[in-house]
Scaffold this motif. Structure first.
Motif, PDB file in Angstrom:
ATOM      1  N   ALA A   1      72.651  57.617 -35.821  1.00 48.99           N
ATOM      2  CA  ALA A   1      72.048  58.926 -35.393  1.00 48.99           C
ATOM      3  C   ALA A   1      71.994  58.900 -33.748  1.00 48.99           C
ATOM      4  O   ALA A   1      71.850  57.850 -33.118  1.00 48.99           O
ATOM      5  CB  ALA A   1      70.439  58.830 -35.914  1.00 48.99           C
ATOM      6  N   ARG A   2      72.269  59.914 -33.229  1.00 52.25           N
ATOM      7  CA  ARG A   2      72.445  60.252 -31.848  1.00 52.25           C
ATOM      8  C   ARG A   2      71.349  61.436 -31.014  1.00 52.25           C
ATOM      9  O   ARG A   2      71.375  62.352 -31.751  1.00 52.25           O
ATOM     10  CB  ARG A   2      73.955  60.641 -31.377  1.00 52.25           C
ATOM     11  N   GLN A   3      70.616  60.886 -30.270  1.00 52.01           N
ATOM     12  CA  GLN A   3      69.538  61.942 -29.559  1.00 52.01           C
ATOM     13  C   GLN A   3      70.197  61.949 -28.449  1.00 52.01           C
ATOM     14  O   GLN A   3      70.556  61.094 -27.337  1.00 52.01           O
ATOM     15  CB  GLN A   3      68.178  60.987 -29.442  1.00 52.01           C
ATOM     16  N   HIS A   4      70.402  63.093 -27.927  1.00 53.79           N
ATOM     17  CA  HIS A   4      71.135  63.431 -26.684  1.00 53.79           C
ATOM     18  C   HIS A   4      70.091  63.785 -25.634  1.00 53.79           C
ATOM     19  O   HIS A   4      69.142  64.464 -25.742  1.00 53.79           O
ATOM     20  CB  HIS A   4      71.877  64.863 -26.659  1.00 53.79           C
ATOM     21  N   ILE A   5      70.461  63.513 -24.398  1.00 52.60           N
ATOM     22  CA  ILE A   5      69.263  63.408 -23.359  1.00 52.60           C
ATOM     23  C   ILE A   5      70.094  63.789 -22.073  1.00 52.60           C
ATOM     24  O   ILE A   5      71.381  63.391 -21.748  1.00 52.60           O
ATOM     25  CB  ILE A   5      68.705  62.117 -23.029  1.00 52.60           C
ATOM     26  N   THR A   6      69.590  64.318 -20.896  1.00 51.86           N
ATOM     27  CA  THR A   6      70.107  64.480 -19.688  1.00 51.86           C
ATOM     28  C   THR A   6      69.322  63.842 -18.643  1.00 51.86           C
ATOM     29  O   THR A   6      67.899  63.824 -18.801  1.00 51.86           O
ATOM     30  CB  THR A   6      70.183  65.956 -19.522  1.00 51.86           C
ATOM     31  N   SER A   7      69.974  63.224 -17.584  1.00 51.01           N
ATOM     32  CA  SER A   7      69.282  62.531 -16.395  1.00 51.01           C
ATOM     33  C   SER A   7      69.885  63.383 -15.196  1.00 51.01           C
ATOM     34  O   SER A   7      71.082  63.766 -14.983  1.00 51.01           O
ATOM     35  CB  SER A   7      69.871  61.232 -16.573  1.00 51.01           C
ATOM     36  N   PRO A   8      68.954  63.959 -14.693  1.00 55.86           N
ATOM     37  CA  PRO A   8      68.956  64.521 -13.387  1.00 55.86           C
ATOM     38  C   PRO A   8      69.649  63.622 -12.081  1.00 55.86           C
ATOM     39  O   PRO A   8      69.219  62.348 -11.964  1.00 55.86           O
ATOM     40  CB  PRO A   8      67.553  64.979 -12.820  1.00 55.86           C
ATOM     41  N   ILE A   9      70.506  63.988 -11.495  1.00 49.12           N
ATOM     42  CA  ILE A   9      71.246  63.081 -10.364  1.00 49.12           C
ATOM     43  C   ILE A   9      71.158  63.965  -8.992  1.00 49.12           C
ATOM     44  O   ILE A   9      71.379  64.969  -9.002  1.00 49.12           O
ATOM     45  CB  ILE A   9      72.782  63.078 -10.686  1.00 49.12           C
ATOM     46  N   ILE A  10      70.486  63.192  -7.817  1.00 49.54           N
ATOM     47  CA  ILE A  10      70.728  63.509  -6.608  1.00 49.54           C
ATOM     48  C   ILE A  10      72.134  63.083  -5.895  1.00 49.54           C
ATOM     49  O   ILE A  10      72.234  61.868  -5.721  1.00 49.54           O
ATOM     50  CB  ILE A  10      69.586  63.134  -5.729  1.00 49.54           C
ATOM     51  N   ARG A  11      73.147  63.849  -5.633  1.00 48.24           N
ATOM     52  CA  ARG A  11      74.139  63.436  -4.949  1.00 48.24           C
ATOM     53  C   ARG A  11      73.940  63.481  -3.482  1.00 48.24           C
ATOM     54  O   ARG A  11      74.287  64.198  -2.705  1.00 48.24           O
ATOM     55  CB  ARG A  11      75.620  64.772  -5.287  1.00 48.24           C
ATOM     56  N   SER A  12      73.603  62.189  -2.992  1.00 51.83           N
ATOM     57  CA  SER A  12      73.340  61.997  -1.785  1.00 51.83           C
ATOM     58  C   SER A  12      74.548  61.368  -1.197  1.00 51.83           C
ATOM     59  O   SER A  12      74.253  61.373   0.176  1.00 51.83           O
ATOM     60  CB  SER A  12      71.930  61.212  -1.887  1.00 51.83           C
ATOM     61  N   ALA A  13      75.198  60.553  -1.633  1.00 51.32           N
ATOM     62  CA  ALA A  13      76.341  59.561  -0.992  1.00 51.32           C
ATOM     63  C   ALA A  13      77.181  60.484  -0.354  1.00 51.32           C
ATOM     64  O   ALA A  13      78.106  59.807   0.560  1.00 51.32           O
ATOM     65  CB  ALA A  13      76.936  58.798  -1.975  1.00 51.32           C
TER      66      ALA A  13
ATOM     67  N   LEU B   1      70.035  47.262 -45.330  1.00 49.83           N
ATOM     68  CA  LEU B   1      68.539  47.090 -45.125  1.00 49.83           C
ATOM     69  C   LEU B   1      68.508  48.150 -43.911  1.00 49.83           C
ATOM     70  O   LEU B   1      67.318  48.537 -43.554  1.00 49.83           O
ATOM     71  CB  LEU B   1      68.012  45.706 -44.657  1.00 49.83           C
ATOM     72  N   GLY B   2      69.272  48.400 -43.038  1.00 49.38           N
ATOM     73  CA  GLY B   2      69.025  49.095 -42.155  1.00 49.38           C
ATOM     74  C   GLY B   2      69.135  50.730 -42.240  1.00 49.38           C
ATOM     75  O   GLY B   2      68.766  51.485 -41.407  1.00 49.38           O
ATOM     76  N   LEU B   3      69.682  51.122 -43.329  1.00 48.75           N
ATOM     77  CA  LEU B   3      69.881  52.636 -43.686  1.00 48.75           C
ATOM     78  C   LEU B   3      68.466  53.294 -43.738  1.00 48.75           C
ATOM     79  O   LEU B   3      68.492  54.544 -43.224  1.00 48.75           O
ATOM     80  CB  LEU B   3      70.523  52.655 -44.720  1.00 48.75           C
ATOM     81  N   PRO B   4      67.310  52.823 -44.215  1.00 49.07           N
ATOM     82  CA  PRO B   4      66.196  53.650 -44.225  1.00 49.07           C
ATOM     83  C   PRO B   4      65.871  53.882 -42.781  1.00 49.07           C
ATOM     84  O   PRO B   4      65.335  54.967 -42.590  1.00 49.07           O
ATOM     85  CB  PRO B   4      65.171  52.668 -44.941  1.00 49.07           C
ATOM     86  N   ALA B   5      66.121  52.955 -41.783  1.00 50.80           N
ATOM     87  CA  ALA B   5      65.592  53.399 -40.256  1.00 50.80           C
ATOM     88  C   ALA B   5      66.548  54.409 -39.986  1.00 50.80           C
ATOM     89  O   ALA B   5      66.098  55.271 -39.106  1.00 50.80           O
ATOM     90  CB  ALA B   5      65.601  51.996 -39.686  1.00 50.80           C
ATOM     91  N   LEU B   6      67.762  54.371 -40.218  1.00 48.41           N
ATOM     92  CA  LEU B   6      68.799  55.339 -39.821  1.00 48.41           C
ATOM     93  C   LEU B   6      68.212  56.746 -40.510  1.00 48.41           C
ATOM     94  O   LEU B   6      68.312  57.938 -39.700  1.00 48.41           O
ATOM     95  CB  LEU B   6      70.098  55.124 -40.179  1.00 48.41           C
ATOM     96  N   TRP B   7      68.016  56.740 -41.627  1.00 48.74           N
ATOM     97  CA  TRP B   7      67.616  58.161 -42.309  1.00 48.74           C
ATOM     98  C   TRP B   7      66.437  58.712 -41.602  1.00 48.74           C
ATOM     99  O   TRP B   7      66.227  59.816 -41.437  1.00 48.74           O
ATOM    100  CB  TRP B   7      67.534  57.842 -43.816  1.00 48.74           C
ATOM    101  N   ALA B   8      65.435  57.732 -41.275  1.00 48.12           N
ATOM    102  CA  ALA B   8      64.047  58.244 -40.605  1.00 48.12           C
ATOM    103  C   ALA B   8      64.320  58.790 -39.413  1.00 48.12           C
ATOM    104  O   ALA B   8      63.790  60.015 -39.152  1.00 48.12           O
ATOM    105  CB  ALA B   8      63.210  57.050 -40.468  1.00 48.12           C
ATOM    106  N   GLU B   9      65.236  58.200 -38.667  1.00 46.15           N
ATOM    107  CA  GLU B   9      65.685  58.715 -37.333  1.00 46.15           C
ATOM    108  C   GLU B   9      66.348  59.941 -37.299  1.00 46.15           C
ATOM    109  O   GLU B   9      66.196  61.062 -36.696  1.00 46.15           O
ATOM    110  CB  GLU B   9      66.406  57.743 -36.579  1.00 46.15           C
ATOM    111  N   ARG B  10      67.323  60.319 -38.111  1.00 46.91           N
ATOM    112  CA  ARG B  10      68.113  61.754 -38.606  1.00 46.91           C
ATOM    113  C   ARG B  10      66.908  62.796 -39.018  1.00 46.91           C
ATOM    114  O   ARG B  10      67.083  63.846 -38.488  1.00 46.91           O
ATOM    115  CB  ARG B  10      69.148  61.254 -39.704  1.00 46.91           C
ATOM    116  N   SER B  11      65.861  62.338 -39.825  1.00 48.10           N
ATOM    117  CA  SER B  11      64.950  63.509 -40.089  1.00 48.10           C
ATOM    118  C   SER B  11      64.182  63.662 -39.092  1.00 48.10           C
ATOM    119  O   SER B  11      63.895  64.867 -38.884  1.00 48.10           O
ATOM    120  CB  SER B  11      64.247  62.663 -41.297  1.00 48.10           C
ATOM    121  N   ARG B  12      63.823  62.696 -38.085  1.00 45.95           N
ATOM    122  CA  ARG B  12      62.941  63.006 -36.865  1.00 45.95           C
ATOM    123  C   ARG B  12      63.779  63.907 -36.052  1.00 45.95           C
ATOM    124  O   ARG B  12      63.222  64.957 -35.495  1.00 45.95           O
ATOM    125  CB  ARG B  12      62.577  61.605 -36.366  1.00 45.95           C
ATOM    126  N   LEU B  13      65.020  63.687 -35.691  1.00 49.91           N
ATOM    127  CA  LEU B  13      65.771  64.403 -34.847  1.00 49.91           C
ATOM    128  C   LEU B  13      66.182  66.044 -35.438  1.00 49.91           C
ATOM    129  O   LEU B  13      65.938  66.850 -34.650  1.00 49.91           O
ATOM    130  CB  LEU B  13      67.235  63.660 -34.473  1.00 49.91           C
TER     131      LEU B  13
END
Length: 368
Positions: free
Chosen positions: A148-160, A337-349
């Protein structure tokens, strides 16, 4: 291995002494990596492991023809009988936390080799805030039974790109330039004003003030921030600030008559990464938070680096940003054993996405 490359050897280190022994090679790998993040530093990981994750190290070291080409500092803990792997970090799972891989290594092959070993130790893998649409992100997402993938953005200050702080100011809006200049002049009439880098000897007092002020800010807004109530947080930041060469930690602060009134705590990586910001609400009318951001930009320009404001939904940070970078947090099921956690995260998203869509419709119809 493709192209006749040497086979990869994967070692899984489960104790602090073994991780400490990698210090020289790890630091060389960090220095040569394409875009390393502070949480991938050897000193950061050693400190976080000692304070945050004792006794559950799972640090992967990958070698090709004897050369260290990747490290992945993970911790594994049982949650409801399921083994969950996460980055060894500073309590709040907001680090940019993928594996550190040499720029000339095959990221897909390296990740595949590490995941084969990890399946014997974990059922679920969480990878926080990796760069989206990269071979690394694809290899991580495709390395298990599903993700499951949650997309996020990070703001960047181009100071260099700026030669000086003055050049950067000229490129900003007239309103921002006037606001910063007026705020600094007004605040200087209240008392003795100084901009400082927090000295290692002041780290403990500074962190006590930082955490208490941030906790008060969250409380007045009804926000839950368990990491602020965890005593390990202050201990981690204090120790990190006392060892900038090892951890990359530093803090820019504004003091008035010797009293901290605003600060930003950062870590050095390919970019300066902002971890915590706060200010004394008694001085809010003077915008000390904006002034300490300006000081941070001046420091970044002097050292030819950009600033990553990191995962945030704060409008004031976005106003400072030149652009954004896309990142994603991955939940990967490594075993059945990890599938229930994956399904729960997909449902949350899915629930969050539906809530956003409904909210948009309500606003369009004038019902919110």
């Amino acid at each position: 291995m493709p192209g006749g490359a040497a086979p990869l050897r994967v070692d899984i280190i489960t104790d602090a002494d073994g991780v400490a022994a990698l210090a020289g090679e790890w630091s060389a790998l960090f220095a040569a990596a394409a875009a390393p993040s502070p949480s991938q530093r050897h000193g950061f990981v050693m400190l976080a492991g000692r304070l945050m994750a004792p006794a559950d190290w799972r640090v992967f070291a990958v070698r090709e023809a004897g050369r260290l080409v990747a490290v992945w500092p993970l911790q594994v803990r049982r949650q409801g009988g399921v083994r969950v792997a996460r980055h060894i970090g500073a309590c709040h799972n907001e680090e940019y936390a993928g594996p550190l891989i040499a720029s000339d290594a095959d990221a897909g092959a390296v990740v595949a080799a590490m995941l084969i070993g990890l399946r014997g130790h974990a059922d679920v893998l969480w990878v926080y805030n990796v760069r989206a649409s990269t071979p690394l992100a694809a290899a991580l997402a495709g390395g298990g039974l599903g993700s499951a993938r949650q997309h996020i953005t990070s703001p960047i200050i181009r100071s260099a790109a700026f030669a000086s702080h003055r050049d950067w100011l000229k490129a900003q809006s007239a309103n921002l330039r006037a606001a910063l200049g007026n705020a600094r002049r007004r605040l200087a009439t209240v008392g003795s004003l100084e901009s400082v880098l927090v000295a290692p000897g002041d780290a403990a007092a500074f962190c006590d003030w930082l955490i208490a002020t941030k906790r008060s800010w969250a409380s007045t807004r009804g926000l839950r921030a368990p990491w602020l109530d965890d005593p390990r947080t202050a201990a981690f930041y204090t120790a990190a600030l006392a060892d900038r060469p090892g951890t990359g930690a530093f803090a820019q602060a504004i003091r008035l008559d010797g009293r901290f009134i605003a600060a930003v705590l950062c870590f050095d990586g390919a970019k300066i990464e902002v971890y915590v910001t706060t200010f004394d609400p008694d001085f809010a009318r003077y915008s000390p938070g904006s002034l300490v951001f300006e000081d941070m930009v001046a420091d970044a320009i002097a050292t030819n680096r950009d600033i990553d404001l990191r995962v945030t939904f704060d409008d004031y940070k976005r106003r400072w940003a030149s652009e954004t970078e896309s990142r994603e947090t991955l939940c990967v099921a490594l075993t059945p054993l990890g599938l229930p956690a994956l399904w729960a995260e997909r449902s949350r998203l899915a629930w969050k996405a539906n809530r956003r869509r409904i909210g948009g419709l309500l606003r369009r119809w004038g019902l919110r």
